[in-house]
Each structure stands twice: as C-alpha cells, then as structure tokens.
Design an enzyme around this catalytic site. Structure first.
Site, mmCIF file in Angstrom:
data_model
loop_
_atom_site.group_PDB
_atom_site.id
_atom_site.type_symbol
_atom_site.label_atom_id
_atom_site.label_comp_id
_atom_site.label_asym_id
_atom_site.label_seq_id
_atom_site.Cartn_x
_atom_site.Cartn_y
_atom_site.Cartn_z
ATOM 1 N N ILE A 164 -0.704 -4.338 10.879
ATOM 2 C CA ILE A 164 0.499 -3.546 10.629
ATOM 3 C C ILE A 164 0.870 -3.584 9.149
ATOM 4 C CG2 ILE A 164 2.912 -3.175 11.301
ATOM 5 C CD1 ILE A 164 2.316 -4.998 13.748
ATOM 6 N N CYS A 165 1.134 -2.416 8.576
ATOM 7 C CA CYS A 165 1.620 -2.327 7.198
ATOM 8 C C CYS A 165 3.142 -2.292 7.252
ATOM 9 C CB CYS A 165 1.060 -1.078 6.519
ATOM 10 S SG CYS A 165 1.582 -0.889 4.804
ATOM 11 N N LEU A 166 3.764 -3.462 7.047
ATOM 12 C CA LEU A 166 5.214 -3.594 7.162
ATOM 13 C C LEU A 166 5.693 -4.575 6.095
ATOM 14 C CD1 LEU A 166 7.650 -2.680 8.915
ATOM 15 C CD2 LEU A 166 7.266 -4.729 10.308
#
Length: 237
Positions: A143-145
């Site tokens: 996840i790109c968070l």
C-alpha cells in the site's frame, strides 16, 4: 616472688590466652566471608547481559500492542476489524469493508499486519491479502500510504491506519500511484476503470451469494483481471 605466686602466674596467662581466642572466634563469626558479600552484591546488581538490554524495549512494544488489541476489540473503528493471527501478538489479520458508493462497495477486504520489534517507533507492515484494483495498491498487496511511511508517528495506531486505508479506498490518489497504468486509466477513462474495479471486487472480495449476476459476471471479472495483470506488472518494474 614466692613459689605460690610463680605457680599462679602461668595459670593466669593461660586464662588470658583462652579469653583472647574466644573473642577472636566471636569476631570472625560476626564478619561475613568475602564470597558471601560478593554473591550478595551480584544478586542486587542490575543485569548487564544482552538479554537485559533488549528486554526493556521489547516489553514496551508488547505492552503497546496488547493495549491496542484490547482497544480495537472493545471499540473497533467503523467498517474495520482486527484480530491476532494464530495467537501471534506480532501478526494480525484485519478486515476493511468497501466504502458505500465506491467501486469497492459490498466487498470485504482482508489485510495482513506485522509489527516490528521497534513498534511504535517504526510503522507496522500492512498489505492487502485480498486482490483489489487500486492505483495505490500493487499486485502483492503493498500500500502506498503516507501514514505508513514518512508521516508515521508513535501517536498513530492500527485503528487510525485502518481508517486511513478505508478513506484511501473511497478516494484514491492517482498523483502518487503505485501502479501507473491504473492511475492513468483513472484519469483518462474513469468509466472503464470503475467497471474493472467493480468486477475485481465481485470476483475477489465477495462470496458467490453476494454477487447479483452469478457466474457469468465472475467469468467476466476473471477475464478483466487477466488482461490487466501484465500491464500492472510492467508498471511495477
């Protein structure tokens, strides 16, 4: 000196010697031996072993994770859940429901959570184990968070991160994508993007009883996933 006095003198000297010996024995008995003093000091001294050094931060990590687990059991965040996996405190399984009105509505998405020994000073490692068509989630579930990266802080916790993931599902960030082709499609052909995302949700995040169009719709979703997979893989390289 008379012979009587000379006979009494040795007896007096002998009694003095006996008294001195008795006094010496009493003093020796009252003073502890050197080994006993040393062992007493060693027992009370703080440990300097490697185990003693690492026990403090590890116990702090365990206390923090236990507290979060109890809190999330009592007050789970909306549309989210989390629980230990196989009684392993450092590994959890979480679930996030697709936000209403989004292309993921009706789906239940599973996540894998792993805590480092340095938690909460380092973020947990979280990834989707349910396939999802999203420009900020790659095929491995990463996840790109920002809150899982540069914006992580010890004041954050799993509940807040799960809520951030829930928001990300309803409002993706195509300007900071993990899968470029999906981000481009989101910007240039939103209708096709949403169609595929809904098909993936039905195929991977719903049970057969939940799908409205039956097996035909799932077959179409499988077809779409096979078409998109090579493109997504190339973008990740």
């Amino acid at each position: 000196m008379s012979s009587e006095q000379q006979a009494q003198q040795p007896e007096a000297e002998g009694s003095h010697e006996q008294e001195a010996e008795a006094e010496s024995e009493t003093l020796v008995a009252e003073v502890p031996s050197i080994p006993s003093v040393a062992s007493s000091v060693e027992e009370n001294a703080p440990s300097t072993s490697r185990t003693g050094k690492t026990a403090a931060p590890l116990s702090g990590c365990v206390v923090r994770i236990k507290h979060e687990l109890q809190d999330i059991r009592r007050h789970p965040p909306p549309n989210c859940s989390a629980e230990m996996q196989n009684e392993d405190l450092f590994r959890w399984t979480a679930g996030v429901n697709g936000p209403p009105g989004s292309v993921y509505e009706g789906g239940h998405f599973r996540l894998d959570i792993r805590f480092p020994a340095s938690y909460p000073f380092r973020p947990p490692r979280i990834r989707f184990t349910t396939r999802i068509y999203h420009c900020n989630v790659d095929s491995r579930g990463a996840i790109c968070l920002d809150v899982l990266g540069e914006r992580w802080s010890p004041v954050m916790n799993v509940s807040k991160v799960l809520l951030s993931i829930y928001v990300l599902m309803s409002e993706c960030n195509p300007d900071d994508p993990l899968v470029m082709c999906i981000a481009d499609q989101y910007k240039t052909n939103r209708k096709e993007h949403d169609k595929i995302a809904r098909h993936w949700t039905k195929l991977f995040a719903m049970t057969k009883a939940q799908t409205k169009d039956g097996e035909e719709d799932q077959d179409q979703a499988q077809e779409d996933s096979q078409k998109q997979e090579p493109v997504a893989s190339q973008s990740e390289k």
